[in-house]
Design an enzyme around this catalytic site. Structure first.
Site, PDB file in Angstrom:
ATOM      1  N   HIS A 294       0.858  -1.190   0.000  1.00 32.26           N
ATOM      2  CA  HIS A 294       0.000   0.000   0.000  1.00 32.26           C
ATOM      3  C   HIS A 294       0.899   1.247   0.000  1.00 32.26           C
ATOM      4  CE1 HIS A 294      -3.984   1.780   0.772  1.00 32.26           C
ATOM      5  NE2 HIS A 294      -3.283   2.750   1.298  1.00 32.26           N
ATOM      6  N   ALA A 295       0.775   2.077  -1.049  1.00 29.32           N
ATOM      7  CA  ALA A 295       1.695   3.205  -1.219  1.00 29.32           C
ATOM      8  C   ALA A 295       1.574   4.196  -0.064  1.00 29.32           C
ATOM      9  CB  ALA A 295       1.403   3.914  -2.537  1.00 29.32           C
TER      10      ALA A 295
ATOM     11  N   HIS B 111       0.586  11.591  -6.360  1.00 25.97           N
ATOM     12  CA  HIS B 111      -0.105  11.695  -5.078  1.00 25.97           C
ATOM     13  C   HIS B 111       0.892  11.644  -3.916  1.00 25.97           C
ATOM     14  CE1 HIS B 111      -3.318  11.113  -2.073  1.00 25.97           C
ATOM     15  NE2 HIS B 111      -2.422  10.347  -1.488  1.00 25.97           N
ATOM     16  N   GLU B 112       1.724  10.618  -3.912  1.00 26.32           N
ATOM     17  CA  GLU B 112       2.676  10.449  -2.805  1.00 26.32           C
ATOM     18  C   GLU B 112       3.706  11.585  -2.783  1.00 26.32           C
ATOM     19  OE1 GLU B 112       1.928   8.416  -0.563  1.00 26.32           O
ATOM     20  OE2 GLU B 112       0.463   7.218  -1.656  1.00 26.32           O
TER      21      GLU B 112
ATOM     22  N   HIS C  78       2.585  14.564  -0.893  1.00 28.30           N
ATOM     23  CA  HIS C  78       2.836  14.489   0.553  1.00 28.30           C
ATOM     24  C   HIS C  78       4.263  14.967   0.858  1.00 28.30           C
ATOM     25  CE1 HIS C  78      -0.863  12.531   1.752  1.00 28.30           C
ATOM     26  NE2 HIS C  78      -0.656  11.469   1.000  1.00 28.30           N
TER      27      HIS C  78
ATOM     28  N   GLU D  66      -3.891  15.025   1.691  1.00 28.18           N
ATOM     29  CA  GLU D  66      -4.247  14.082   0.628  1.00 28.18           C
ATOM     30  C   GLU D  66      -4.489  14.771  -0.711  1.00 28.18           C
ATOM     31  OE1 GLU D  66      -3.763  11.056   0.956  1.00 28.18           O
ATOM     32  OE2 GLU D  66      -3.494  11.108   3.132  1.00 28.18           O
TER      33      GLU D  66
ATOM     34  N   TRP E 227     -23.655  -1.804   7.775  1.00 25.14           N
ATOM     35  CA  TRP E 227     -22.691  -1.455   6.722  1.00 25.14           C
ATOM     36  C   TRP E 227     -23.386  -1.422   5.364  1.00 25.14           C
ATOM     37  CZ3 TRP E 227     -18.292   0.489   5.037  1.00 25.14           C
ATOM     38  CH2 TRP E 227     -17.747   0.054   3.818  1.00 25.14           C
TER      39      TRP E 227
ATOM     40  N   ARG F  50     -24.124   1.544   2.628  1.00 23.43           N
ATOM     41  CA  ARG F  50     -23.706   1.407   1.223  1.00 23.43           C
ATOM     42  C   ARG F  50     -24.885   1.747   0.316  1.00 23.43           C
ATOM     43  NH1 ARG F  50     -18.595   0.037  -0.901  1.00 23.43           N
ATOM     44  NH2 ARG F  50     -18.792  -2.170  -1.358  1.00 23.43           N
TER      45      ARG F  50
ATOM     46  N   HIS G 110      -8.068   0.511   5.230  1.00 25.16           N
ATOM     47  CA  HIS G 110      -8.112   1.543   6.271  1.00 25.16           C
ATOM     48  C   HIS G 110      -8.962   1.145   7.470  1.00 25.16           C
ATOM     49  CE1 HIS G 110      -6.768   3.450   2.612  1.00 25.16           C
ATOM     50  NE2 HIS G 110      -6.244   4.429   3.319  1.00 25.16           N
TER      51      HIS G 110
ATOM     52  N   TYR H  50     -10.152  11.674   2.938  1.00 22.93           N
ATOM     53  CA  TYR H  50     -10.162  11.458   1.484  1.00 22.93           C
ATOM     54  C   TYR H  50     -11.395  12.093   0.847  1.00 22.93           C
ATOM     55  CZ  TYR H  50      -6.382   8.198   2.439  1.00 22.93           C
ATOM     56  OH  TYR H  50      -5.204   7.640   2.873  1.00 22.93           O
TER      57      TYR H  50
HETATM   58 ZN   LIG Z   1      -2.044   9.947   0.600  1.00 18.63          ZN
END
Ligand SMILES: [Zn+2]
Length: 445
Positions: free
Chosen positions: A173-174, A203-204, A207, A231, A308, A312, A336, A346
């Protein structure tokens, strides 16, 4: 997908229930009502306003999502007409959306594509042009530097993990890391040469740019203005990178060509984007709506799975492909949830990134043109307003940081709605055509 749920969520239901108890005990010991309030404080500094803000934004965004959902559903009904009976409640069965969590619909683009034009495979083009993970990182860095932002540090280059190391276990997971030690910032991800990964790199790296920008703040302020801001940085940049204008320059795809109707190309582009960015919104919201209720005890362990799926349905209009009893724990299939990482950041990121994007486009002189065409590559003006905001870190309340960059203190749905307006208008017409056709068919029967 069923198997995935057997080996993930189902296995952790007991542990999750216990974790919730422990987290709540810790929260109460520290003077909070529950862990929900702890999370809201960590990410947003304040508690009461955030949930109201979520609800207000969702009310504004819902018409756009509903139009998209209707469009996608009509297309899927047609595509699977001989094989699958769709539920009467208007929902879409989760397994038809091309994503393990039905959190975005991007990979079913080929089924729902508005016009049958420009069928280029971007991943193949990247590979054909000799892109490697390193080259993808270099290209991403080049974009940031074109905005006047700094190069990645020496330690970043030496210590980051950008491909899966052989013979070692790694959580792929990045993620991006601030080691709070001079110029030690790193990314850890298992890069494949695809356009999606190219976007993840941006994206990363967003950060890391944020880490570097607030490096000189006192340690307590070395964080994002709020969790959503952190984010949003890299996605804002990726939004410009992914424009047809930029991709055409970069790798020669999505270029305007004589035979191609620009309106049709536009609708395809915006649809692909909406399948990612708009489809995600209710999911981004409900993961924590669900967990806040769990922490506060309004959802009890014996109803974990049914509640849940209720959520949804309420937010995403998505239903399980087969009945899901309480022996399952389907939210646990999401990283998560299993790793206990707050998620509503997010949702905010997906909204605020369009505010950042619009502000940077204005700064770059992109006016009187549709927002989705804006690529601010090479615009130091655009980079400067972003960098000045990032330098603040957490030293100012986030509405002030937002105001400095965009001129408004509110996280607002206006920019994302404006961005997708041309698609919204188009979908309304298409959806109406389908409804008219269905009514005609019914009256014939
Ligand atoms: Zn991120």
């Amino acid at each position: 997908m069923g198997k995935w749920r057997d080996v993930t969520g189902k296995q952790m239901k007991k542990k999750f229930t216990r974790l919730v108890e422990l987290q709540n005990t810790g929260a109460k010991d520290n003077g909070y009502k529950s862990q929900a309030e702890v999370w809201l404080t960590i990410d947003f500094d304040e508690i009461n306003g955030v949930e109201k803000m979520c609800d207000k934004l969702w009310t504004e965004l819902k018409p756009l999502y509903s139009e998209l959902l209707t469009y996608v559903r009509n297309k899927l009904v047609d595509f699977y007409r001989d094989d699958i009976t769709f539920p009467d409640d208007g929902s879409i069965p989760a397994h038809l959306l091309g994503n393990m969590w039905a959190q975005d619909f991007e990979s079913i683009f080929d089924i729902v594509r508005p016009y049958d034009i420009q069928n280029e495979n971007y991943d193949d083009v990247l590979k054909d042009q000799g892109y490697t993970p390193v080259k993808m990182f270099m290209k991403a860095q080049e974009f940031y530097m074109s905005l006047g932002l700094p190069r990645m540090t020496r330690k970043f280059r030496r210590k980051s993990i950008i491909v899966k190391p052989a013979g070692r276990k790694l959580v792929c997971h990045a993620s991006a890391w601030d080691f709070f030690d001079d110029d030690d910032f790193r990314i850890k991800m298992c890069t494949n040469v695809t356009m999606d990964y190219f976007e993840t790199i941006h994206h990363e790296m967003g950060h890391v740019q944020y880490f570097m920008a607030y490096e000189n703040q006192p340690v307590v302020y070395r964080r994002g203005a709020n969790g959503g801001f952190h984010e949003a940085i890299g996605d804002t940049i990726a939004n410009a990178v992914r424009t047809p204008q930029h991709l055409c320059e970069l790798i020669g795809v999505a270029c305007p060509s004589p035979g191609v109707d620009t309106h049709e190309a536009d609708m395809n582009y915006l649809m692909k984007k909406a399948l990612l960015k708009v489809a995600f919104l209710p999911f981004g919201l409900l993961i924590d709506k669900y967990r806040w209720a769990v922490f506060r005890g309004t959802i009890k362990p014996e109803h974990y799975n049914s509640e849940w799926w209720k959520m949804r349905m309420e937010y995403q209009m998505i239903s399980p492909p087969s009945p899901r009893g309480e022996e399952y724990f389907d939210p646990g299939a999401k990283y998560h949830v299993a790793a206990s990482v707050p998620y509503v950041r997010y949702f905010f990121s997906f909204v605020v990134q369009f505010q950042f994007y619009e502000a940077m486009c204005k700064a770059a002189g992109h006016v009187h043109k549709p927002l989705h065409e804006c690529d601010f590559f090479n615009s130091v003006e655009a980079g400067t307003i972003l960098h000045d905001m990032m330098k603040l870190g957490g030293s100012k309340p986030w509405p002030e940081a937002l105001e400095q960059m965009t001129g408004t203190r509110d996280i607002s749905a206006d920019s994302i709605i404006r961005y997708f307006q041309p698609l919204m208008d188009w979908m309304k017409i298409e959806n109406k055509k389908t409804t008219d056709k269905q009514t005609k068919l019914k009256s014939k029967k």
